[in-house]
Design a protein around this motif. Structure first.
Motif, short mmCIF file in Angstrom:
data_model
loop_
_atom_site.label_atom_id
_atom_site.label_comp_id
_atom_site.label_asym_id
_atom_site.label_seq_id
_atom_site.Cartn_x
_atom_site.Cartn_y
_atom_site.Cartn_z
N MET A 108 27.24 58.16 39.57
CA MET A 108 28.48 58.38 40.33
C MET A 108 29.62 57.52 39.80
SD MET A 108 27.77 56.34 43.85
CE MET A 108 27.68 54.55 43.84
N ILE A 109 30.82 57.85 40.22
CA ILE A 109 31.99 57.02 39.95
C ILE A 109 32.00 55.95 41.05
CG2 ILE A 109 34.51 56.99 39.74
CD1 ILE A 109 34.23 60.13 39.38
N GLU A 110 31.84 54.72 40.67
CA GLU A 110 31.70 53.65 41.66
C GLU A 110 33.03 53.30 42.34
OE1 GLU A 110 29.42 50.32 40.28
OE2 GLU A 110 28.05 51.63 39.18
N ARG A 111 32.92 52.96 43.59
CA ARG A 111 34.08 52.65 44.42
C ARG A 111 35.04 51.66 43.77
NH1 ARG A 111 33.16 49.97 50.16
NH2 ARG A 111 33.35 48.04 49.03
N ASN A 112 34.51 50.64 43.13
CA ASN A 112 35.38 49.60 42.56
C ASN A 112 36.17 50.08 41.34
OD1 ASN A 112 33.22 49.72 40.81
ND2 ASN A 112 32.94 47.51 40.67
N THR A 113 35.92 51.29 40.85
CA THR A 113 36.68 51.82 39.71
C THR A 113 37.67 52.91 40.12
OG1 THR A 113 35.05 53.54 39.19
CG2 THR A 113 34.74 51.37 38.17
N ILE A 114 37.73 53.22 41.42
CA ILE A 114 38.55 54.33 41.91
C ILE A 114 39.89 53.81 42.43
CG2 ILE A 114 38.68 56.16 43.66
CD1 ILE A 114 35.57 56.17 43.61
N LYS A 115 40.95 54.53 42.08
CA LYS A 115 42.28 54.24 42.61
C LYS A 115 42.64 55.34 43.61
CE LYS A 115 43.05 50.82 39.79
NZ LYS A 115 42.64 49.53 40.24
N ALA A 116 43.46 55.02 44.59
CA ALA A 116 43.80 55.98 45.63
C ALA A 116 45.27 55.84 46.04
CB ALA A 116 42.91 55.76 46.85
N LEU A 117 45.77 56.88 46.68
CA LEU A 117 47.10 56.86 47.27
C LEU A 117 46.97 56.55 48.76
CD1 LEU A 117 48.51 60.17 45.74
CD2 LEU A 117 49.20 57.84 45.13
N ASP A 118 47.97 55.88 49.31
CA ASP A 118 47.98 55.61 50.74
C ASP A 118 48.62 56.81 51.45
OD1 ASP A 118 47.97 54.51 53.30
OD2 ASP A 118 49.64 53.15 52.91
N LEU A 143 41.83 60.26 45.73
CA LEU A 143 41.56 60.01 47.14
C LEU A 143 42.83 59.56 47.84
CD1 LEU A 143 38.17 58.08 47.23
CD2 LEU A 143 38.60 60.44 47.87
N VAL A 144 42.90 59.87 49.12
CA VAL A 144 44.00 59.41 49.96
C VAL A 144 43.36 58.53 51.03
CG1 VAL A 144 45.83 60.10 51.53
CG2 VAL A 144 45.33 61.49 49.51
N ILE A 145 43.88 57.33 51.15
CA ILE A 145 43.32 56.38 52.11
C ILE A 145 44.33 56.04 53.20
CG2 ILE A 145 41.70 55.35 50.47
CD1 ILE A 145 43.73 53.06 50.08
N ASP A 146 43.82 55.57 54.30
CA ASP A 146 44.64 55.02 55.37
C ASP A 146 44.41 53.52 55.30
OD1 ASP A 146 45.59 53.99 57.83
OD2 ASP A 146 45.39 55.98 58.74
N VAL A 147 45.37 52.82 54.72
CA VAL A 147 45.22 51.38 54.49
C VAL A 147 45.04 50.63 55.81
CG1 VAL A 147 46.38 49.31 53.60
CG2 VAL A 147 46.49 51.44 52.30
N GLU A 148 45.82 51.00 56.82
CA GLU A 148 45.73 50.29 58.10
C GLU A 148 44.36 50.44 58.75
OE1 GLU A 148 48.90 50.98 60.86
OE2 GLU A 148 50.42 50.76 59.30
N GLN A 149 43.78 51.64 58.69
CA GLN A 149 42.48 51.89 59.30
C GLN A 149 41.32 51.61 58.36
OE1 GLN A 149 42.09 55.61 61.32
NE2 GLN A 149 44.07 55.42 62.32
N ARG A 150 41.64 51.24 57.11
CA ARG A 150 40.64 50.95 56.09
C ARG A 150 39.63 52.10 55.97
NH1 ARG A 150 38.11 45.40 57.17
NH2 ARG A 150 36.96 46.10 55.37
N SER A 151 40.18 53.32 55.83
CA SER A 151 39.31 54.49 55.75
C SER A 151 39.85 55.50 54.74
CB SER A 151 39.19 55.15 57.12
OG SER A 151 40.46 55.58 57.57
#
Length: 186
Positions: A108-118, A143-151
């Motif tokens: 898999m593509i590991e989490r620590n190598t992934i960039k995302a948009l807020d 990926l699109v993340i919700d920085v405040e909810q850490r999700s």
């Protein structure tokens, strides 16, 4: 139960399409091309699942990018069909690991190598800015993340944008050092 009436198609010759999609353009809100996981459930894969089993699932569902969770249901990475037919699989098999014992976590593509948009960025930007970001970073998906909810809130796909806007979106992945090394060696 009552049977439903069936109709002949002799007078039917038009296809109804999503008029909303046909009005989208590069200046439209980025939220229009965002797959929101609060509305659409993502395909989730267990990190300990065998890669050969997941390969069949991905072929059947045709979901191009899948969320990988560990045994505690925590996000650990992403998996695409390309990961299952990658150089990494060949390396593992060549090193003696039987193909049917390779786990999703191994490729898999590991989490620590992934960039995302807020998500907050998407609220205030347009599709053109998202396309530009994807192209400049060589990303088919983001990926699109919700920085405040850490999700993880959702995902954006360049092929989905292209489909909705009826245009070509070329994405060229930047070659890594390993890619360049292999190209020179062969």
């Amino acid at each position: 139960m009552n049977p439903l009436e069936l109709y002949e198609l002799d007078t039917i010759d038009h296809l109804i399409n999503d008029e909303h999609s046909s009005r989208l353009n590069l200046d439209s809100s980025a939220l229009e091309i965002f797959t929101d996981f609060s509305k659409v459930e993502p395909l989730v894969i267990d990190s300990n699942a065998k890669a050969v089993d997941v390969e069949d699932l991905i072929k059947k569902t045709q979901v191009k990018l899948n969320v990988v969770l560990d045994s505690s249901d925590e996000f650990v990475g992403l998996l695409s069909y390309d990961n299952l037919s990658s150089q990494r699989i060949i390396q593992l098999v060549a090193s003696g690991v039987p193909r049917n014992e390779i786990r999703v976590a191994d490729v898999m593509i590991e989490r620590n190598t992934i960039k995302a948009l807020d998500y907050e960025q998407l609220v205030y930007t347009n599709i053109g800015s998202v396309v530009d970001t994807l192209q400049k970073n060589g990303l088919q998906h983001c990926l699109v993340i919700d920085v405040e909810q850490r999700s993880i809130r959702g995902i954006i796909s360049s092929s989905e944008i292209a489909r909705k806007l009826h245009l070509s979106i070329p994405i060229f992945k930047q070659p890594s050092f390993v890619d360049i090394f292999h190209a020179i060696r062969h």
